[in-house]
Design a protein around this motif. Sequence first.
Motif, PDB file in Angstrom:
ATOM      1  N   ASN A 250      -6.206  43.420 -34.838  1.00  0.00           N
ATOM      2  CA  ASN A 250      -7.257  42.491 -34.414  1.00  0.00           C
ATOM      3  C   ASN A 250      -6.735  41.120 -34.007  1.00  0.00           C
ATOM      4  O   ASN A 250      -7.445  40.388 -33.307  1.00  0.00           O
ATOM      5  CB  ASN A 250      -8.269  42.295 -35.548  1.00  0.00           C
TER       6      ASN A 250
ATOM      7  N   GLU B 262     -10.286  50.435 -36.077  1.00  0.00           N
ATOM      8  CA  GLU B 262     -11.357  50.564 -35.084  1.00  0.00           C
ATOM      9  C   GLU B 262     -12.678  50.949 -35.752  1.00  0.00           C
ATOM     10  O   GLU B 262     -13.731  50.348 -35.479  1.00  0.00           O
ATOM     11  CB  GLU B 262     -10.980  51.610 -34.038  1.00  0.00           C
TER      12      GLU B 262
ATOM     13  N   ASN C 100     -13.907  48.029 -38.017  1.00  0.00           N
ATOM     14  CA  ASN C 100     -14.523  46.979 -37.207  1.00  0.00           C
ATOM     15  C   ASN C 100     -15.970  47.327 -36.850  1.00  0.00           C
ATOM     16  O   ASN C 100     -16.875  46.481 -36.936  1.00  0.00           O
ATOM     17  CB  ASN C 100     -13.736  46.766 -35.917  1.00  0.00           C
TER      18      ASN C 100
ATOM     19  N   GLY D 192     -10.959  42.107 -32.639  1.00  0.00           N
ATOM     20  CA  GLY D 192     -11.912  42.731 -33.546  1.00  0.00           C
ATOM     21  C   GLY D 192     -12.013  41.827 -34.753  1.00  0.00           C
ATOM     22  O   GLY D 192     -11.175  40.943 -34.948  1.00  0.00           O
TER      23      GLY D 192
END
Length: 395
Positions: free
Chosen positions: A191, A262, A265, A304
């Motif tokens: 991120n 992912e 997030n 993110g």
Amino acid sequence: MREPNNPLHLDTLLLHGDVGDDVSIVPPIYYSATFRAEDASAFAEMANTPRHSRYYTRYGNPVHDRVAAILAQLEGTDTALLTGAGMGAISTAVLALVSAGDHVVAQTRHYMSTTKLFDEVLPRFGVTVTLVEQTNVEAIAAAIQDNTRLIMLETPANPTLQLTDLSAIADIAKQNGILTIADNTLASPVNQQPHHLGIDIVVHSATKYLGGHHDITAGVICCNHELGEKIWSMHTTLGSVLSPMDAWLLLRGLRTLSVRVERINQNALALANWLAVHPLIESVYYPGLTSHPQHELAKRQMSGFGAVIAFAVKGGYQETSQFVSNVKLATHAVSLGGVDSLLVHTAAMWSGTMNEEQMKAANIPPNFVRMSVGLEHIQDLQADLDRALRLSQPQ
């Protein structure tokens, strides 16, 4: 996502970014404290080669090399060094770079053990520290003295999720010939990549996202070769060594880092938006929310927004304590960034190291909760928190 100056996308880098001379798909664990030299000449070479991976595991280990190769590429640095815990990484890096008579600029909000390092340890050895509000770039610049050698940053900060403008501070530091360290633990290199924003040294508690399964403690320091040699020399003295088994577990955790982050997030942003409109929640702090006062900065320096959400439960200390006790899916435990959700009553957790006045100064109210969102289904998390919130209120 393709990393700057790296031919491999992130997902591929995590699987193939390490190098080894073995033929197995899964690398072996070199569970040995020391390694055999073929003759006296070879021993002399091993003993006098910094970070030799087959001399003595306090100096290095083949499994360390493989993990470090991936981590350095993740953060875009020349090299990486592994330690036995996140605080091992922070303490080793800081102590390698300052001496008696030096001055450090740090944030008023850091991980509590980092704060202890600045408040209690460095002053004992003649190093002065000025703590500055991290959201105020001008205040950080004004805190610089002629003997300032280091600026220590952490963004997002634990547990308040305030942000530091990394590019702005890096520019100020370079203009003054000062080194910078950024604790990137709460963001993860997926991120946020501080080195690409001008920061000299990036540290992580690899216990968190990088390991990802709540089964190791580890730390990492990412930097250029010159700083790496200097920090490694301090590392061999302090001895915060990561065991070969934990290094192997960290390597295994790294293989799935991108897919885990992912999903985390996605879950955390959805849960933060849901909490923001819940009638039994007073406030929510999450960089991904448009209501976060530094949301534009978050969008600029992060791709993110991570696992950690801070929120205030309607009521006081007692209602918050009852809420935490009523939650079933999120485990009542410290740490963050793992596959399963964790939840802590922040005021209760920090009461042993901070008094009421210090918690007020740190913006930690008695009804403050920190949650690390994991990989559970978002609807299950919402249902569990909703039930716990309703049970926590006076009937």
